[in-house]
Scaffold this active site. Sequence first.
Site, PDB file in Angstrom:
ATOM      1  N   LYS A  52      52.222  55.808 -25.308  1.00  0.00           N
ATOM      2  CA  LYS A  52      51.124  56.782 -25.285  1.00  0.00           C
ATOM      3  C   LYS A  52      49.839  56.023 -25.535  1.00  0.00           C
ATOM      4  O   LYS A  52      49.698  55.345 -26.569  1.00  0.00           O
ATOM      5  CB  LYS A  52      51.317  57.797 -26.411  1.00  0.00           C
TER       6      LYS A  52
ATOM      7  N   GLU B 285      56.885  63.532 -22.689  1.00  0.00           N
ATOM      8  CA  GLU B 285      56.668  64.636 -23.636  1.00  0.00           C
ATOM      9  C   GLU B 285      56.714  66.018 -22.980  1.00  0.00           C
ATOM     10  O   GLU B 285      55.808  66.830 -23.103  1.00  0.00           O
ATOM     11  CB  GLU B 285      55.324  64.445 -24.378  1.00  0.00           C
TER      12      GLU B 285
ATOM     13  N   HIS C 270      44.421  58.135 -40.331  1.00  0.00           N
ATOM     14  CA  HIS C 270      45.272  59.000 -39.514  1.00  0.00           C
ATOM     15  C   HIS C 270      46.543  59.419 -40.277  1.00  0.00           C
ATOM     16  O   HIS C 270      46.874  60.603 -40.375  1.00  0.00           O
ATOM     17  CB  HIS C 270      45.643  58.275 -38.217  1.00  0.00           C
TER      18      HIS C 270
ATOM     19  N   LYS D 130      62.270  56.332 -32.528  1.00  0.00           N
ATOM     20  CA  LYS D 130      61.244  56.638 -31.529  1.00  0.00           C
ATOM     21  C   LYS D 130      61.742  56.276 -30.130  1.00  0.00           C
ATOM     22  O   LYS D 130      61.557  57.037 -29.175  1.00  0.00           O
ATOM     23  CB  LYS D 130      59.933  55.914 -31.821  1.00  0.00           C
TER      24      LYS D 130
ATOM     25  N   HIS E 290      45.526  66.330 -36.839  1.00  0.00           N
ATOM     26  CA  HIS E 290      44.443  66.016 -35.895  1.00  0.00           C
ATOM     27  C   HIS E 290      43.217  66.883 -36.161  1.00  0.00           C
ATOM     28  O   HIS E 290      42.081  66.417 -36.057  1.00  0.00           O
ATOM     29  CB  HIS E 290      44.911  66.222 -34.450  1.00  0.00           C
TER      30      HIS E 290
ATOM     31  N   ARG F 295      43.536  49.608 -11.518  1.00  0.00           N
ATOM     32  CA  ARG F 295      44.648  50.561 -11.321  1.00  0.00           C
ATOM     33  C   ARG F 295      45.911  50.177 -12.097  1.00  0.00           C
ATOM     34  O   ARG F 295      47.021  50.539 -11.740  1.00  0.00           O
ATOM     35  CB  ARG F 295      44.997  50.712  -9.841  1.00  0.00           C
TER      36      ARG F 295
ATOM     37  N   GLU G 199      53.825  58.089 -41.572  1.00  0.00           N
ATOM     38  CA  GLU G 199      54.624  58.192 -40.331  1.00  0.00           C
ATOM     39  C   GLU G 199      56.092  57.865 -40.613  1.00  0.00           C
ATOM     40  O   GLU G 199      56.990  58.421 -39.973  1.00  0.00           O
ATOM     41  CB  GLU G 199      54.066  57.281 -39.226  1.00  0.00           C
TER      42      GLU G 199
ATOM     43  N   ASN H  91      55.267  64.969 -32.881  1.00  0.00           N
ATOM     44  CA  ASN H  91      53.974  65.535 -33.293  1.00  0.00           C
ATOM     45  C   ASN H  91      54.088  66.340 -34.582  1.00  0.00           C
ATOM     46  O   ASN H  91      53.126  66.994 -34.983  1.00  0.00           O
ATOM     47  CB  ASN H  91      53.399  66.434 -32.185  1.00  0.00           C
TER      48      ASN H  91
ATOM     49  N   HIS I 196      51.178  66.740 -36.893  1.00  0.00           N
ATOM     50  CA  HIS I 196      49.968  66.287 -36.207  1.00  0.00           C
ATOM     51  C   HIS I 196      49.031  67.435 -35.814  1.00  0.00           C
ATOM     52  O   HIS I 196      47.863  67.199 -35.525  1.00  0.00           O
ATOM     53  CB  HIS I 196      50.329  65.460 -34.970  1.00  0.00           C
TER      54      HIS I 196
ATOM     55  N   ARG J 289      60.255  65.003 -27.043  1.00  0.00           N
ATOM     56  CA  ARG J 289      59.264  64.084 -27.630  1.00  0.00           C
ATOM     57  C   ARG J 289      58.230  64.809 -28.490  1.00  0.00           C
ATOM     58  O   ARG J 289      57.590  64.209 -29.342  1.00  0.00           O
ATOM     59  CB  ARG J 289      58.598  63.269 -26.511  1.00  0.00           C
TER      60      ARG J 289
END
Length: 363
Positions: A143, A238, A266, A228, A253, A121, A185, A246, A249, A242
């Site tokens: 993330k 997000e 990436h 960031k 993606h 957990r 990036e 992206n 992206h 935030r």
Amino acid sequence: MKALRVHLKDGGYSVFIEAKGLQKLADHIIRHHLGEHAAVISDETVSGLYGHRVIEALGRKGICCELHVVPDGETSKSLDQISKLYTKLIESKLGRDDFIIALGGGVIGDLAGFIAATYLRGIKWIQVPTTLLAQVDSSVGGKVGINHALGKNLIGSFYQPSFVVIDPSVLVTLEERELWAGMGEVVKYGLIRDGDLFSSLEINLDTLVTLADMDAIIEIIFICCSIKSEIVERDEKEIGLRRILNFGHTLGHALETETNYAYFRHGEAIVHGMHWASWISLNMGYLSESVFRRIETLLERMPVPNLPKGLKAERLASHIASDKKQSTAGLNLIILEDIGSTTVVKIESITELIETWPAFKGK
Ligand SMILES: NC(=O)c1ccc[n+]([C@@H]2O[C@H](COP(=O)([O-])OP(=O)(O)OC[C@H]3O[C@@H](n4cnc5c(N)ncnc54)[C@H](O)[C@@H]3O)[C@@H](O)[C@H]2O)c1
């Protein structure tokens, strides 16, 4: 050493940026009272280069670690790999007072962070990013997650590390292609938030990638992590702001998914995605022609693979539609109003906006 603090509701954490900072990892661990037993998760290449060195150095300071190695690459961000790692952690009796060290690029950070978030957990973890992409972006913000056959990063969580140690000296062993992917990036941060960063990249991009000037690299890492962290502080989960991270992206993606994560790095897919999003910004009248040309010129200087032949716009659109950022009322796309300034627009005809994109038509 440069350091910055990510201020969050539950206290936040520090990011330390220093050449040869890896040698100080044990001191940071001791100062943060993280414990004396850790699992180091890494990939084959990084563990071969740095894993044993890190484990021996920590051992000398009384921190005992097991090294768990996964294959290099995006395919390790999988349920299968997660399941194998849980077994190894249970077998090594990693407990709630122990912690995880993510030693590697963005793949290892996302994977190890997801394990830290879910094992028993949730246990503590630290990020030791070793690619430029991970040092300027993925190691900050919490993330974490893995891919599903139906799409990228579809399973995950927000789970912040206890601290991040960024040692840019490890970048010297990184392949040039990976450095350029990381630069993708860096350019993103200039485009979404920092016109001065973008202007300096127009002058220094090629020199930076040679790593000849480590102080300049440290400064770039510091600027990107600061941007960031400022965004994450204002919107950790997000819900709003935030989302600008992206930028590029959405198509990026989809390109990675369509090519089975085997054709683009990436950051390379994001370079194409930023080109597309900038073109839409021009096409919809948000961005001026002259600013678009500046952006296009910089992106075209980056040696990324061309779009592969035979790509189908409808297939990319369908990947975009199953992307988690798609809302039922249409696609929310981050676009540019200027260099350093973004807005969100709703897009309905994705296929057409891919088909009519000159870079796609010309492939
Ligand atoms: N969590 C986030 O906020 C976030 C943000 C951006 C990207 N990401 C994720 O990051 C991943 C991409 O990360 P990446 O580009 O770092 O790829 P990666 O982790 O696959 O690393 C690229 C390659 O470089 C090698 N490598 C790493 N460090 C090295 C070093 N110092 N010397 C030599 N080789 C080294 C690795 O073994 C690997 O083969 C994607 O899965 C992406 O979704 C996450």
